[in-house]
Enzyme design. Structure first.
Site, PDB file in Angstrom:
ATOM      1  N   HIS A   1       0.882  -1.167   0.000  1.00 22.30           N
ATOM      2  CA  HIS A   1       0.000   0.000   0.000  1.00 22.30           C
ATOM      3  C   HIS A   1       0.923   1.222   0.000  1.00 22.30           C
ATOM      4  O   HIS A   1       1.578   1.514   0.999  1.00 22.30           O
ATOM      5  CB  HIS A   1      -0.887  -0.032   1.249  1.00 22.30           C
ATOM      6  CG  HIS A   1      -1.821   1.133   1.362  1.00 22.30           C
ATOM      7  ND1 HIS A   1      -1.417   2.366   1.835  1.00 22.30           N
ATOM      8  CD2 HIS A   1      -3.134   1.268   1.082  1.00 22.30           C
ATOM      9  CE1 HIS A   1      -2.436   3.193   1.839  1.00 22.30           C
ATOM     10  NE2 HIS A   1      -3.493   2.556   1.383  1.00 22.30           N
TER      11      HIS A   1
ATOM     12  N   ALA B   1      -2.514   2.205  -4.587  1.00 19.81           N
ATOM     13  CA  ALA B   1      -2.098   3.614  -4.592  1.00 19.81           C
ATOM     14  C   ALA B   1      -2.988   4.426  -3.668  1.00 19.81           C
ATOM     15  O   ALA B   1      -4.213   4.365  -3.779  1.00 19.81           O
ATOM     16  CB  ALA B   1      -2.155   4.170  -6.006  1.00 19.81           C
ATOM     17  N   GLU B   2      -2.365   5.179  -2.767  1.00 14.26           N
ATOM     18  CA  GLU B   2      -3.096   6.107  -1.910  1.00 14.26           C
ATOM     19  C   GLU B   2      -2.757   7.522  -2.368  1.00 14.26           C
ATOM     20  O   GLU B   2      -1.684   8.039  -2.088  1.00 14.26           O
ATOM     21  CB  GLU B   2      -2.705   5.920  -0.451  1.00 14.26           C
ATOM     22  CG  GLU B   2      -3.438   6.863   0.501  1.00 14.26           C
ATOM     23  CD  GLU B   2      -2.843   6.849   1.899  1.00 14.26           C
ATOM     24  OE1 GLU B   2      -2.993   5.827   2.587  1.00 14.26           O
ATOM     25  OE2 GLU B   2      -2.215   7.856   2.279  1.00 14.26           O
ATOM     26  N   ASP B   3      -3.678   8.111  -3.112  1.00 13.35           N
ATOM     27  CA  ASP B   3      -3.437   9.435  -3.679  1.00 13.35           C
ATOM     28  C   ASP B   3      -4.706  10.265  -3.560  1.00 13.35           C
ATOM     29  O   ASP B   3      -5.717   9.973  -4.205  1.00 13.35           O
ATOM     30  CB  ASP B   3      -3.011   9.307  -5.143  1.00 13.35           C
ATOM     31  CG  ASP B   3      -2.839  10.664  -5.806  1.00 13.35           C
ATOM     32  OD1 ASP B   3      -2.609  11.650  -5.079  1.00 13.35           O
ATOM     33  OD2 ASP B   3      -2.928  10.734  -7.049  1.00 13.35           O
TER      34      ASP B   3
END
Length: 903
Positions: A559, A614-616
């Site tokens: 992550h 993806a943490e965006d």
């Protein structure tokens, strides 16, 4: 000679983004072409010379396009075409990025054989046991002038184990290399062979056969070498001397003048054959030369087929060399390790600004500084009998993800830091029982301050020593796999801790080693350091780090935390309107984008089952699109807006003013990427980073106060179940829950820090709440059945829902997903009898989940005899049929089409 079977390696051509695997055990065939005279016929042409040149240019252009632009299906703007997006500036940006990425790969191949080697730096950097009774140490410090390894094994001496600039201490790129020889024990003699190898880890004590080296060599001469070959091996001049004597006799010429004119090869060969025609047959290979009499042909050398087959079947004499290796017992008897297991050490540099000590960047186990003591690395080389033996194989990723997010340190009930072993024995069985199929671990990578939750990483290759040893973490991952759980790691490559003694900041005394210089090298608000992603050595470090966690600990996915911090020079702290211009302007860090593309390409090529998330918060375009189509290559992206919406509604908006349209649009996110979405009703930040969990807002009046009335308790329980159910079923193929939220853990998390006198009283989870009858057991029972709903009905892996009924006035939402019908009534007071909901298929619909059941803490208003509903042939919500359902306030129901009626 038989070829050695090696594992296939892959390479990536700089002009192509497709990975090519080349098996190493395939024999290579070299073809020598003959020179043949070819006669060509000339033909008069009526084509104008200028037209002919034009056609040649057009043909060359077509060939060039077919090789570059359309080769292997690569399209730098492919995902824009698929989505029907026309934006010239962003399309041009993607094309330029693709060209820049090709140039970057070409530059990488000037330093590395292939991308696998680029991502395998952990195999040579750091400390490594060598087979020749020694330890090798390598580290990157281009700004240093002198490097030494200091520790308790050498009395912390900066001169004992050192490398100096100018004396082969480092290469042209600033990689320092130090060899630490094992110490010969008193009374022992050095090895007879200079390159004597030892087996340290494979099959404990394999190699202690008691056979002497002379015996091994004698057996090799008797069994392997042909008569006379052993003499040629011992004296490499004997064979040419024999040939010279055969050509010129025992008293042949000794100088060029005496040599005179040498006859041609054919004449010499015929004379040699005539001279030796009566010799007895020899065991040496017989050769013959055939001249076909053709001017353009060469002489064919013909070998005896029987001898040729015998030679080809002969394997390399590796077995004899391997037998000279000695086992661990023999090594320990003769030598003491250069660095014993568990030794404390650091790296010492002499720089233009003076001497300094650092924790090695590639160290795999760290003891952080505590109580005024300096941090140091721990040499981790346990004996084979204490090394963890893996029991379970890796798991294939499921079609849908039900992720249980955890923090090991706060996973215990006691006010202390919990351990890997505690987590393995107590939490993993709970996760399996709760119905999740993956765990996501935060705070695992070594970090300096416990209260930062693990996001200010100091040592990227080390598991945090607060929780246990590397072997303990391997056991945790292995046991999770045994329970059928994937293990994801929260990885922070978007920034690094600014600490110098234990981190990477000013590692070699300079300010531009791993990070940007000046303001760009510092996060605007968090005080962390920002990586220099355009540097090949930084890429080498970060890509190897990802591969390390998979190769060493069998991690199943990553992550990627806070991508906005790395994608933009403003670190994501800017307003975004959704215009594509904002994703290709001067504030975008193109080097960071290329790093993410490389990371996804390499990870998915080396480990096909790996999962990247993806943490965006800005949702950069193409996050989950293939890299060959201009995307970044992630498997999932996180919908950060969902948890923010629920928190805002519960804290700032009265219940009767909730907008159903806003709820559905926020939970669906971008419809083009909804299938790749990972969503959660609340994230760990609401529980950890000074915020409030939904349960804390709904189930308590304060930190330690219980609900004051049954009415408040019923409201809180009902809304918790409804928010989770709609978030779980309306979104993409992934759902995430933070540890404890599945049963409504209403006690906040607060890590020990100066503001609370370093108290651990709130840095834990109250698992005892599950043992008491009441709201916590009810909520856990519902969450468990919600997970079972996906396991049995494959809810998350189905296509996107058909949201056909959204009524803001009635506060009712309904949607279809496969054969399932979901109905929600968010109204705080109004209940509806025989509420009409449209369905497509005519038949009987059965309730399979009802948030208002008594076993979930509800009132049980809808009775079981009302669970079966038959459709009415009436067009509602644009669908051909409908059912009339009973909808009490603040309840939700899930219907399944149990029988289809054919008319």
């Amino acid at each position: 000679m038989a070829s050695l079977s090696l594992q296939p390696k892959f390479s990536l051509h700089p002009n192509n983004s497709i990975l090519h695997f080349h098996p190493q055990n395939k024999p290579q065939i070299i073809f020598f072409t003959r020179k043949v005279k070819i006669k060509t016929k000339t033909k008069c042409s009526s084509i104008d010379p200028q037209q002919q040149q034009q056609k040649q240019r057009e043909s060359f252009t077509r060939k060039k396009k077919s090789v570059t632009e359309t080769e292997k299906g690569v399209d730098p703007v492919g995902f824009l075409t698929k989505l029907g997006i026309t934006h010239k500036a962003f399309a041009q940006f993607l094309r330029e990025r693709y060209k820049s990425l090709k140039d970057l790969k070409a530059e990488i191949f000037t330093r590395h054989l292939n991308l696998q080697e680029m991502a395998s730096g952990f195999e040579i950097l750091g400390t490594h046991r060598h087979k020749e009774h020694r330890v090798d140490y390598m580290d990157w410090a281009p700004g240093a002038r002198y490097c030494a390894l200091v520790g308790d094994f050498n009395g912390w001496s900066p001169t004992t184990n050192a490398a100096r600039e100018g004396l082969y201490g480092h290469d042209d790129y600033g990689y320092w290399f130090i060899i630490l020889e094992d110490k010969l024990r008193e009374g022992e003699e050095p090895d007879e062979l200079y390159f004597q190898q030892y087996n340290y880890v494979d099959d404990y004590d394999k190699g202690d056969s008691g056979v002497t080296i002379d015996e091994v060599f004698q057996r090799a001469n008797d069994e392997y070498w042909e008569p006379g070959e052993d003499r040629f091996i011992k004296n490499r001049f004997e064979l040419p001397a024999k040939l010279y004597e055969r050509l010129f006799g025992p008293n042949g010429p000794q100088t060029i003048e005496e040599l005179g004119e040498i006859p041609d090869a054919e004449t010499r060969y015929k004379a040699h054959k005539e001279l030796h025609k009566d010799d007895p047959p020899s065991n040496l290979p017989p050769f013959d030369v055939i001249d076909n009499g053709k001017e353009y042909d060469i002489f064919n050398v013909v070998v005896d087929p029987a001898w040729q087959e015998k030679f080809r079947n002969k394997k390399p004499p590796l077995a004899y060399w391997t037998e000279t290796r000695k086992g661990r017992k023999a090594w320990l008897k003769k030598y003491s390790p250069a660095i014993p297991h568990g030794s404390k050490y650091r790296v010492y540099f002499n720089t233009p600004d003076g001497p300094l000590e650092r924790v090695p960047a590639w160290a795999t186990f760290i003891q952080p500084d505590a109580e005024g003591k300096q941090a140091y690395a721990i040499h981790w080389e346990p004996p084979p009998e204490y090394t963890y033996k893996w029991k379970h194989t890796a798991i294939k990723p499921p079609k849908s993800l039900r992720i249980y997010e955890c923090h090991v340190g706060i996973s215990g009930s006691e006010p202390k830091i919990s351990s890997f072993n505690d987590f393995t024995e107590k939490v993993l069985p709970h996760v399996k029982r709760a119905g999740y199929n993956a765990i996501q671990l935060i705070g695992i990578v070594e970090h300096k301050d416990y209260f930062t939750v693990g996001y200010r990483v100091t040592n990227f290759f080390a598991v945090s020593s607060r929780y246990g040893t590397p072997e303990d973490f391997k056991r945790l991952v292995d046991e999770a796999h045994g329970l059928g759980l994937l293990v994801f790691l929260d990885i922070v490559h978007s920034y690094s801790a600014a600490d110098e003694m234990v981190g990477l900041s000013r590692f070699d005394g300079s300010n531009d080693c791993y990070f940007h210089t000046g303001k760009r090298g510092h996060h605007k608000y968090w005080g962390t350091r920002m990586f220099k992603y355009g540097d090949l050595d930084v890429l080498h470090f970060l890509l190897s780090n990802l591969n390390w966690w998979i190769s060493e600990y069998k991690i199943d996915g990553f992550h990627f935390h806070s991508l906005a911090s790395m994608l933009y020079t403003h670190n994501g702290f800017a307003s975004f309107t959704g215009d594509l211009e904002e994703y290709c302007n001067q504030y975008v860090d193109n080097d960071a984008v290329k790093y993410l593309i490389l990371a996804n390409e390499i990870l998915h090529a080396l480990h096909p089952n790996i999962i990247t998330i993806a943490e965006d918060a800005t949702f950069y375009p193409g996050l989950c699109e293939p890299t060959s189509q201009g995307g970044l290559g992630f498997d999932y992206h996180v919908n950060l807006s969902a948890s923010e919406m629920w928190l805002s509604l519960l804290k700032n908006t009265p219940d009767h003013e909730w907008s159903m349209s806003k709820i559905t649009s926020t939970l669906l996110g971008n419809k083009s990427y909804a299938d790749k979405m990972l969503v959660y009703a609340e994230n760990h930040n609401q529980s950890i980073s000074g915020g409030q969990s939904l349960a804390e807002i709904l189930l308590s009046q304060g930190n330690d106060k219980a609900p004051q009335s049954n009415e408040l308790l019923l409201r809180g329980s009902s809304l918790l179940k409804m928010t989770k159910l709609i978030t779980f079923t309306i979104g993409g193929r992934g759902y995430l829950n933070f540890m404890g939220n599945e049963f409504g853990h209403s006690k906040r998390v607060e890590f020990p820090m100066p503001s609370n006198n370093f108290s651990f009283s709130l840095a834990n989870r109250c698992w005892d709440l599950l043992e008491k009858e009441g709201v916590y057991q009810d909520l856990f029972r519902f969450d468990k059945d919600m997970m079972k709903l996906d396991k049995n009905e494959k809810v998350l892996s189905r296509g996107l829902p058909n949201i056909h009924h959204v009524k803001d006035t009635n506060m009712v939402i309904s949607y279809l997903r496969g054969p399932l019908l979901f109905v929600f009534n968010f109204h705080p007071t109004d209940s509806y009898e025989r509420y009409c909901i449209g369905v497509d298929e005519a038949g009987e619909y059965q309730v399979i989940l009802n948030t208002d059941e008594r076993r979930y803490g509800g009132q049980g208003i809808v009775k079981e005899e009302q669970y079966l509903q038959r459709t009415i042939s009436k067009r509602v919500d644009g669908l051909r049929n409908c059912i009339k359902v009973s909808l009490p306030s603040r309840t939700a129901q899930v219907y399944k089409l149990s029988r289809i009626l054919r008319i």
